[in-house]
Motif scaffolding. Sequence first.
Motif, PDB file in Angstrom:
ATOM      1  N   SER A 119       0.834  -1.201   0.000  1.00  0.00           N
ATOM      2  CA  SER A 119       0.000   0.000   0.000  1.00  0.00           C
ATOM      3  C   SER A 119       0.871   1.255   0.000  1.00  0.00           C
ATOM      4  O   SER A 119       0.589   2.224  -0.702  1.00  0.00           O
ATOM      5  CB  SER A 119      -0.924  -0.013   1.220  1.00  0.00           C
ATOM      6  OG  SER A 119      -1.671   1.178   1.287  1.00  0.00           O
ATOM      7  N   PHE A 120       1.954   1.235   0.799  1.00  0.00           N
ATOM      8  CA  PHE A 120       2.880   2.371   0.850  1.00  0.00           C
ATOM      9  C   PHE A 120       3.508   2.596  -0.526  1.00  0.00           C
ATOM     10  O   PHE A 120       3.537   3.722  -1.041  1.00  0.00           O
ATOM     11  CB  PHE A 120       3.956   2.099   1.899  1.00  0.00           C
ATOM     12  CG  PHE A 120       5.080   3.106   1.897  1.00  0.00           C
ATOM     13  CD1 PHE A 120       4.941   4.330   2.510  1.00  0.00           C
ATOM     14  CD2 PHE A 120       6.277   2.814   1.264  1.00  0.00           C
ATOM     15  CE1 PHE A 120       5.977   5.251   2.498  1.00  0.00           C
ATOM     16  CE2 PHE A 120       7.324   3.724   1.249  1.00  0.00           C
ATOM     17  CZ  PHE A 120       7.170   4.951   1.865  1.00  0.00           C
ATOM     18  N   ASN A 121       4.027   1.525  -1.139  1.00  0.00           N
ATOM     19  CA  ASN A 121       4.662   1.655  -2.454  1.00  0.00           C
ATOM     20  C   ASN A 121       3.677   2.115  -3.516  1.00  0.00           C
ATOM     21  O   ASN A 121       4.033   2.886  -4.414  1.00  0.00           O
ATOM     22  CB  ASN A 121       5.286   0.321  -2.865  1.00  0.00           C
ATOM     23  CG  ASN A 121       6.500  -0.034  -2.020  1.00  0.00           C
ATOM     24  OD1 ASN A 121       7.198   0.848  -1.518  1.00  0.00           O
ATOM     25  ND2 ASN A 121       6.759  -1.321  -1.856  1.00  0.00           N
ATOM     26  N   ASN A 122       2.426   1.653  -3.407  1.00  0.00           N
ATOM     27  CA  ASN A 122       1.402   2.076  -4.367  1.00  0.00           C
ATOM     28  C   ASN A 122       1.124   3.559  -4.284  1.00  0.00           C
ATOM     29  O   ASN A 122       0.743   4.196  -5.274  1.00  0.00           O
ATOM     30  CB  ASN A 122       0.105   1.297  -4.139  1.00  0.00           C
ATOM     31  CG  ASN A 122       0.159  -0.098  -4.720  1.00  0.00           C
ATOM     32  OD1 ASN A 122       0.915  -0.348  -5.651  1.00  0.00           O
ATOM     33  ND2 ASN A 122      -0.630  -1.007  -4.183  1.00  0.00           N
ATOM     34  N   ARG A 123       1.289   4.139  -3.083  1.00  0.00           N
ATOM     35  CA  ARG A 123       1.074   5.571  -2.925  1.00  0.00           C
ATOM     36  C   ARG A 123       2.282   6.390  -3.383  1.00  0.00           C
ATOM     37  O   ARG A 123       2.138   7.456  -3.964  1.00  0.00           O
ATOM     38  CB  ARG A 123       0.755   5.900  -1.458  1.00  0.00           C
ATOM     39  CG  ARG A 123      -0.659   5.561  -1.049  1.00  0.00           C
ATOM     40  CD  ARG A 123      -0.896   5.818   0.435  1.00  0.00           C
ATOM     41  NE  ARG A 123      -2.303   5.781   0.762  1.00  0.00           N
ATOM     42  CZ  ARG A 123      -2.999   4.682   0.967  1.00  0.00           C
ATOM     43  NH1 ARG A 123      -2.396   3.509   0.881  1.00  0.00           N
ATOM     44  NH2 ARG A 123      -4.297   4.735   1.253  1.00  0.00           N
ATOM     45  N   MET A 124       3.471   5.899  -3.091  1.00  0.00           N
ATOM     46  CA  MET A 124       4.685   6.660  -3.381  1.00  0.00           C
ATOM     47  C   MET A 124       5.118   6.532  -4.844  1.00  0.00           C
ATOM     48  O   MET A 124       5.584   7.505  -5.443  1.00  0.00           O
ATOM     49  CB  MET A 124       5.825   6.188  -2.475  1.00  0.00           C
ATOM     50  CG  MET A 124       5.560   6.350  -0.979  1.00  0.00           C
ATOM     51  SD  MET A 124       5.296   8.069  -0.459  1.00  0.00           S
ATOM     52  CE  MET A 124       3.511   8.082  -0.220  1.00  0.00           C
ATOM     53  N   GLY A 125       4.988   5.337  -5.431  1.00  0.00           N
ATOM     54  CA  GLY A 125       5.449   5.104  -6.796  1.00  0.00           C
ATOM     55  C   GLY A 125       4.895   6.098  -7.808  1.00  0.00           C
ATOM     56  O   GLY A 125       5.654   6.693  -8.580  1.00  0.00           O
ATOM     57  N   PRO A 126       3.565   6.307  -7.845  1.00  0.00           N
ATOM     58  CA  PRO A 126       3.010   7.259  -8.810  1.00  0.00           C
ATOM     59  C   PRO A 126       3.539   8.680  -8.631  1.00  0.00           C
ATOM     60  O   PRO A 126       3.685   9.415  -9.604  1.00  0.00           O
ATOM     61  CB  PRO A 126       1.500   7.193  -8.523  1.00  0.00           C
ATOM     62  CG  PRO A 126       1.291   5.829  -7.947  1.00  0.00           C
ATOM     63  CD  PRO A 126       2.515   5.556  -7.130  1.00  0.00           C
ATOM     64  N   ILE A 127       3.815   9.067  -7.381  1.00  0.00           N
ATOM     65  CA  ILE A 127       4.343  10.413  -7.135  1.00  0.00           C
ATOM     66  C   ILE A 127       5.734  10.548  -7.729  1.00  0.00           C
ATOM     67  O   ILE A 127       6.077  11.568  -8.336  1.00  0.00           O
ATOM     68  CB  ILE A 127       4.363  10.705  -5.618  1.00  0.00           C
ATOM     69  CG1 ILE A 127       2.937  10.723  -5.063  1.00  0.00           C
ATOM     70  CG2 ILE A 127       5.068  12.028  -5.329  1.00  0.00           C
ATOM     71  CD1 ILE A 127       2.862  10.858  -3.553  1.00  0.00           C
ATOM     72  N   VAL A 128       6.559   9.521  -7.559  1.00  0.00           N
ATOM     73  CA  VAL A 128       7.908   9.528  -8.140  1.00  0.00           C
ATOM     74  C   VAL A 128       7.822   9.649  -9.652  1.00  0.00           C
ATOM     75  O   VAL A 128       8.491  10.482 -10.274  1.00  0.00           O
ATOM     76  CB  VAL A 128       8.676   8.250  -7.732  1.00  0.00           C
ATOM     77  CG1 VAL A 128       9.979   8.141  -8.516  1.00  0.00           C
ATOM     78  CG2 VAL A 128       8.966   8.254  -6.236  1.00  0.00           C
ATOM     79  N   ARG A 129       6.975   8.822 -10.265  1.00  0.00           N
ATOM     80  CA  ARG A 129       6.865   8.838 -11.732  1.00  0.00           C
ATOM     81  C   ARG A 129       6.301  10.154 -12.240  1.00  0.00           C
ATOM     82  O   ARG A 129       6.732  10.662 -13.280  1.00  0.00           O
ATOM     83  CB  ARG A 129       6.002   7.665 -12.196  1.00  0.00           C
ATOM     84  CG  ARG A 129       6.687   6.308 -12.055  1.00  0.00           C
ATOM     85  CD  ARG A 129       5.886   5.217 -12.739  1.00  0.00           C
ATOM     86  NE  ARG A 129       4.637   4.953 -12.050  1.00  0.00           N
ATOM     87  CZ  ARG A 129       4.509   4.130 -11.020  1.00  0.00           C
ATOM     88  NH1 ARG A 129       5.566   3.491 -10.553  1.00  0.00           N
ATOM     89  NH2 ARG A 129       3.338   3.927 -10.462  1.00  0.00           N
ATOM     90  N   LYS A 130       5.330  10.704 -11.520  1.00  0.00           N
ATOM     91  CA  LYS A 130       4.714  11.958 -11.957  1.00  0.00           C
ATOM     92  C   LYS A 130       5.722  13.093 -12.020  1.00  0.00           C
ATOM     93  O   LYS A 130       5.598  14.017 -12.836  1.00  0.00           O
ATOM     94  CB  LYS A 130       3.571  12.330 -10.992  1.00  0.00           C
ATOM     95  CG  LYS A 130       2.771  13.542 -11.455  1.00  0.00           C
ATOM     96  CD  LYS A 130       1.669  13.879 -10.483  1.00  0.00           C
ATOM     97  CE  LYS A 130       2.214  14.629  -9.282  1.00  0.00           C
ATOM     98  NZ  LYS A 130       1.142  15.142  -8.406  1.00  0.00           N
ATOM     99  N   ASN A 131       6.724  13.037 -11.170  1.00  0.00           N
ATOM    100  CA  ASN A 131       7.730  14.095 -11.118  1.00  0.00           C
ATOM    101  C   ASN A 131       8.996  13.751 -11.902  1.00  0.00           C
ATOM    102  O   ASN A 131      10.052  14.358 -11.694  1.00  0.00           O
ATOM    103  CB  ASN A 131       8.078  14.402  -9.656  1.00  0.00           C
ATOM    104  CG  ASN A 131       6.959  15.140  -8.947  1.00  0.00           C
ATOM    105  OD1 ASN A 131       6.835  16.354  -9.068  1.00  0.00           O
ATOM    106  ND2 ASN A 131       6.128  14.407  -8.216  1.00  0.00           N
ATOM    107  N   GLY A 132       8.895  12.782 -12.803  1.00  0.00           N
ATOM    108  CA  GLY A 132       9.992  12.506 -13.716  1.00  0.00           C
ATOM    109  C   GLY A 132      11.011  11.502 -13.240  1.00  0.00           C
ATOM    110  O   GLY A 132      12.105  11.423 -13.813  1.00  0.00           O
ATOM    111  N   GLY A 133      10.703  10.724 -12.207  1.00  0.00           N
ATOM    112  CA  GLY A 133      11.651   9.738 -11.704  1.00  0.00           C
ATOM    113  C   GLY A 133      11.141   8.323 -11.852  1.00  0.00           C
ATOM    114  O   GLY A 133      10.033   8.091 -12.352  1.00  0.00           O
TER     115      GLY A 133
END
Length: 561
Positions: free
Chosen positions: A335-349
């Motif tokens: 659940s934690f990774n599901n929340r953080m992963g999209p944020i990383v990708r959205k900001n170009g990482g």
Amino acid sequence: MTVSTAQRALKHILKRDNAAREFLGQLSDSLNTGFCFEDASGEILWGSKNGFTRTLPFEHEEKALGIFHYSTENALTLFVALKLLFQKEWEKKKIGKEVLGLYREINMIYDLSELISEKIDAESIAKVTLEEASQIIDTTHALFLIYDPEKDEVLQIARLGENPKSQAFIEEQKDVLRELITRGVSAIVPADRIAKNPALKHLKTVMYAPLKVKHRTFGMVIIGHEEEVGYTAAELKLLTTISLQSATAIESAHLYQKGLKEVQDREDAIRKIHDVSQKFVPSEFIKSLGKAKITEVFLGDLVEREVTVVFVDIRGFTTISEGLSPTDNFLFVNSFNNRMGPIVRKNGGFIMQYLGDGFMALFTEGSQGALSASVEMHRALQKYNKERALRKRLPVHIGVGMQSGKLIMGITGDNERLDAAIISDTVNTAARIEGLSKHFGTSILLTQECKVNLTDPDQFDFRYLGQVQPKGKMKPIDLYECINGDAEDLQNHKLSNLKTFDDAMTLFLNKEFAMAAVTFQQIFKSNTKDQPAKLFLNRAAQLITQEIEDNWKGVETMTTK
């Protein structure tokens, strides 16, 4: 809608709707006549009763809303116009209510999806489904039933409402229930059929919907009410949607339980997450090598890139995991990774590696995206922690450390086992910075190189924390704290004390330790959550009584990694 709603609509037309008022006024002038309107409570909404000799009741759906006072036949045109204006306003409010109802239904379905996504057993899913359905569909009783064809049994998975004879009802009606489940249709039960069935004597309104996945129906949801509430086709459609959503969740939970191996303890579960993550290579990594897909990658492929490396660590992970079963531990990390992963990708990482209680991410377009993602991750967790608090769960906090620099990205290993690898001191330094964020008590810690690399530094707020020489490093590193990821109260405190903190750091680096300690103490006393202020207060206090060398520059040498 109620009479009071209709009265408010009428009052809006005659008192507040400037366009309607202007139209009625112009029409009155053109007809050379007027009118007075008195609502059901006696309040005059338009004109005055003086001079008018005739009256007409103003009704809507056989309910009296007021009295129309007039004198001439021409005024009847005004009455008709008022009726039309009211009907238009009434339809507008009716549509608004329907839209609001639709929004509530969509929101409930979304909430249900969120709730059942965390469940991995049919009982929990069934219970949540009935509870959520009762929030939007008027019901006093409900049953969640599943048919087991191997045992030829209809099983009660969950129920709502007091009915001690529910199990007896299921056994008596097994053949009927089995047939309804097999048919897989939704229906509102006619009132005469309810009245004829002794098992339903405590209910006056009943409807049901199937639990269906693909072409297989394995259960049904039955809801009812002690009164004649009159279920609608829209409510039946909503119950059907809820049932289908629950059926999919149960099917997924069944497949998950079937495929998930037993684990011995929490450490094994976390190790499994780590081991599985190593089998996958991020597509962004492949693209960075100039390849379109993983099948084009060969041993020895490499490229040198300028990147920002970000390490994220879940603070107090051991404490959180101790209160969870291995399965719940898995779900928590996922659940934690599901929340953080999209944020990383959205900001170009992209996430290069999952580390069980955190991850390492790479940003190939500079540190602006890395820092934006770090701030957004903290804000997302602050919102998530409010939800966890309502469920009486421990809050989740993270520490972030980052460094910018060159690294080699490539494919290493042997002919039988390939692995994506990054080789650089930049990665090692970023990991050390994340570790130092614990030492300083910061939410986000970055180096001078990261700060210089920012394309829009004014988007963030920083505090300089001096130089640190990590263990094994020859040169000291300038560190900055980004305060935008802090909780709102702590961030406001640091913002209001930015200049004071900078002044205290200047005093500290100029060896004026007594004044520095006083200033840092002033900052710390205003908010005892300010850990960097506390750290430098203690350091300054210790250095007051020590003999300082002439070439002292305030560099803190770390003896541990």
